[in-house]
Design a protein around this motif. Structure first.
Motif, short mmCIF file in Angstrom:
data_model
loop_
_atom_site.label_atom_id
_atom_site.label_comp_id
_atom_site.label_asym_id
_atom_site.label_seq_id
_atom_site.Cartn_x
_atom_site.Cartn_y
_atom_site.Cartn_z
N ARG A 18 -27.56 -6.44 -34.69
CA ARG A 18 -27.80 -7.58 -34.66
C ARG A 18 -26.80 -7.41 -36.21
O ARG A 18 -26.90 -6.95 -37.26
CB ARG A 18 -29.53 -7.70 -34.56
N GLU A 20 -25.97 -11.38 -38.43
CA GLU A 20 -25.79 -12.99 -38.52
C GLU A 20 -24.67 -13.29 -39.31
O GLU A 20 -23.89 -12.41 -40.71
CB GLU A 20 -26.97 -13.49 -39.59
N ARG A 24 -25.86 -17.97 -37.57
CA ARG A 24 -25.54 -18.31 -35.69
C ARG A 24 -26.07 -15.87 -36.13
O ARG A 24 -25.03 -14.94 -36.88
CB ARG A 24 -24.27 -17.92 -35.49
N GLY A 25 -26.68 -15.12 -35.02
CA GLY A 25 -26.99 -14.27 -34.54
C GLY A 25 -26.12 -13.59 -33.56
O GLY A 25 -26.27 -14.32 -32.34
N TYR A 26 -25.56 -12.09 -33.24
CA TYR A 26 -24.61 -11.95 -32.45
C TYR A 26 -25.16 -10.40 -32.20
O TYR A 26 -26.38 -9.84 -32.86
CB TYR A 26 -23.79 -11.37 -33.07
N ARG A 43 -23.15 -13.70 -28.22
CA ARG A 43 -24.08 -14.41 -28.35
C ARG A 43 -24.59 -15.43 -27.05
O ARG A 43 -22.89 -15.88 -26.48
CB ARG A 43 -24.24 -14.73 -29.94
N GLU A 90 -32.68 -11.70 -28.27
CA GLU A 90 -31.50 -12.35 -29.70
C GLU A 90 -31.99 -14.32 -29.51
O GLU A 90 -31.62 -14.73 -30.91
CB GLU A 90 -30.47 -11.79 -29.67
N ARG A 93 -34.89 -15.54 -29.71
CA ARG A 93 -35.24 -15.20 -31.69
C ARG A 93 -34.47 -16.58 -32.14
O ARG A 93 -35.11 -16.58 -32.74
CB ARG A 93 -35.13 -14.15 -32.11
N ALA A 94 -33.58 -16.58 -31.78
CA ALA A 94 -32.34 -17.96 -32.77
C ALA A 94 -33.54 -19.25 -31.87
O ALA A 94 -33.99 -19.86 -33.10
CB ALA A 94 -31.49 -18.05 -32.42
N ARG A 95 -33.77 -19.26 -31.19
CA ARG A 95 -34.02 -20.74 -30.08
C ARG A 95 -35.77 -20.85 -31.22
O ARG A 95 -36.23 -21.64 -32.17
CB ARG A 95 -34.65 -21.06 -29.87
N GLY A 97 -36.51 -19.84 -34.50
CA GLY A 97 -36.57 -19.62 -35.29
C GLY A 97 -35.75 -21.47 -35.57
O GLY A 97 -35.83 -21.89 -36.53
N ALA A 98 -35.06 -21.54 -34.86
CA ALA A 98 -34.36 -23.11 -35.00
C ALA A 98 -35.90 -24.37 -34.59
O ALA A 98 -35.85 -25.21 -35.24
CB ALA A 98 -33.33 -23.73 -33.87
#
Length: 101
Positions: A18, A20, A24-26, A43, A90, A93-95, A97-98
């Motif tokens: 992972r 960032e 943006r996470g990749y 991503r 991932e 996880r990003a959503r 966090g948003a």
């Protein structure tokens, strides 16, 4: 989508990371290209809903040679759904966090 599924079948990446970059996470993986080893970041951007077609996952695939050098973390992928499962986690996880913002 189908390309990422085919990529997973053909290369079966064992080490995923992972990283960032600019928030943006990749998911990072290595690909062999002849005698060269390429680092690629993937991503999921979301799902496309096109009239008359099935839902289609949309991905961003980037050169990850210098991507997130300070934030790379090894992910446990082999037992948890492989490449696609890791990308989906991932994305979730990003959503999540948003939603906290």
């Amino acid at each position: 989508g189908p390309y990422v599924a085919q990529l997973e079948k053909e290369i079966a990446p064992d080490l995923l990371y992972r990283a960032e970059e600019n928030g943006r996470g990749y998911v990072l993986l290595g690909l062999d290209d002849g005698s060269e080893r390429l680092r690629v970041g993937v991503r999921k951007l979301g799902m496309a809903h096109l009239k008359g077609l099935e839902k289609l996952a949309i991905y961003e695939i980037v050169d990850a040679t210098n991507l997130g050098l300070d934030s790379r973390k090894l992910l446990e992928s082999g037992l948890n759904g492989g490449l696609i499962g890791t990308i989906e986690r991932e994305f979730s996880r990003a959503r999540a966090g948003a939603d906290l913002l």
